[in-house]
Design an enzyme around this catalytic site. Structure first.
Site, short mmCIF file in Angstrom:
data_model
loop_
_atom_site.label_atom_id
_atom_site.label_comp_id
_atom_site.label_asym_id
_atom_site.label_seq_id
_atom_site.Cartn_x
_atom_site.Cartn_y
_atom_site.Cartn_z
N SER A 1 -24.43 16.80 46.98
CA SER A 1 -23.56 17.02 45.82
C SER A 1 -24.14 16.27 44.63
O SER A 1 -24.61 15.14 44.78
CB SER A 1 -22.15 16.53 46.12
OG SER A 1 -21.30 16.72 45.00
N HIS B 1 -22.78 20.51 37.57
CA HIS B 1 -22.40 20.08 38.92
C HIS B 1 -22.93 21.11 39.90
O HIS B 1 -23.01 22.30 39.61
CB HIS B 1 -20.86 20.02 39.03
CG HIS B 1 -20.34 20.20 40.42
ND1 HIS B 1 -19.95 21.44 40.90
CD2 HIS B 1 -20.17 19.32 41.43
CE1 HIS B 1 -19.54 21.30 42.15
NE2 HIS B 1 -19.66 20.03 42.50
N HIS C 1 -3.15 23.38 34.34
CA HIS C 1 -2.26 22.66 33.43
C HIS C 1 -2.76 22.70 31.99
O HIS C 1 -2.02 22.36 31.07
CB HIS C 1 -2.07 21.21 33.89
CG HIS C 1 -3.33 20.41 33.90
ND1 HIS C 1 -4.32 20.58 34.84
CD2 HIS C 1 -3.75 19.41 33.08
CE1 HIS C 1 -5.31 19.73 34.60
NE2 HIS C 1 -5.00 19.01 33.54
#
Length: 306
Positions: free
Chosen positions: A92, A106, A175
């Site tokens: 990762s 990422h 959100h």
């Protein structure tokens, strides 16, 4: 599972190659390496670069952990595996650049196995890569998606379309009602093509990551910027923190499985800020990012039609 060692060897090699390429790109700093062990089984190798010429912080981590019971985050969509032993091996990475005109990015690549290792364990691959720009450059995004589509040719068909859509849906801050960035590829529970073909696909995506990202870094890392751009970069990094702490499966799995906290949270940017009820100035580049880039788009179809 005998093939797990092949995957582990590939992922260790991938970590080495990406670290070497990033050090060459940065031109100033080198990665620090920390080997760690997990009390319940396994461990990893974390590599982190700080205060470089190009990267404010870059982390490229390898882990191989195992245990007697999958954590809840791993069985949420597979309740039949609750209570099963597991192994998870993966790489990762998260790269936070200095220059606001260079996107954050990422990527991760992993293999899970669950059940009895001596019989027929359940296995699946997951991973992908995504791009989070702070300033809008359509050519960068199109090139990024072109490389992603080429990596999917191993499986053919509608692979790119499905995994691009999944990425848009996964890296979405509900959100905030906005995507984290401009997407890329996201896949999970990959086993239907069989082990050899699935592993070939993971290698294709893993090997294409630096081909997708390095040209953007080279094009943008010397772009002049000032306090306004730096402040906006730090503000947008707040969205990165929000996503990783609220939604990210890898973060939740790492913490629930007793992984090394420092390695798990190296994905967070070293500097960040929040501002109450901030809105971009009308007509600005920042407004263009919000209006045109932080939503799902078919970048390749649009570029072909232009």
């Amino acid at each position: 599972m005998k093939q797990l060692n092949d995957v582990k060897d590939y992922l260790l090699s991938l970590q080495n190659r990406i670290v070497a390429e990033l050090e060459h790109l940065d031109g100033k700093a080198e990665f620090r390496e920390d080997a760690w062990e997990r009390e319940a089984g396994g461990g990893g190798r974390s590599r982190v670069l700080r205060d470089g010429g190009v990267f404010e912080q870059a982390g490229v981590n390898f882990s191989h952990v195992f245990g007697k019971q999958l954590p809840p985050s791993a069985t949420k969509t597979r309740p039949d595996l609750a209570g099963q032993g597991f192994q998870a091996v993966g790489v990762s990475l998260v790269l936070h650049p200095n220059n606001p005109y260079v996107p954050t990015t990422h990527a991760n690549f992993r293999l899970f196995t669950a059940g009895d290792e001596d019989s027929n364990p359940v296995w699946w691959f997951g991973g992908g890569f995504d791009l989070t720009p702070y300033y809008p450059f359509a050519e960068d995004v199109v090139e990024w998606h072109e490389t992603a589509r080429a990596a999917c040719e191993v499986l053919g068909g509608d692979t790119y379309d499905r995994y691009k859509k999944w990425c848009d849906e996964y890296f979405f801050l509900k959100h905030r009602n906005e995507t984290r960035g401009v997407g890329g590829l996201f896949f999970d529970d990959l086993n239907e093509p069989g082990f050899d073909k699935s592993f070939e696909f993971v290698r294709s995506v893993g090997d294409s990551f630096m081909r997708a990202y390095a040209p953007i870094v080279k094009r943008r890392h010397k772009h002049p910027y000032g306090d306004r751009q730096r402040d906006f970069q730090l503000y947008r990094r707040g969205r990165y923190v929000e996503f990783n702490l609220i939604y990210d499966r890898g973060t939740v799995f790492g913490l629930q499985s007793g992984g090394r906290t420092e390695s798990i949270l190296m994905s967070l940017p070293p500097q960040v800020r929040w501002e109450y009820d901030w809105h971009p100035e009308p007509g600005s580049a920042e407004e263009q990012l919000y209006r045109d880039f932080l939503r799902p788009r078919d970048w390749l179809a649009e570029s072909s039609a232009a």
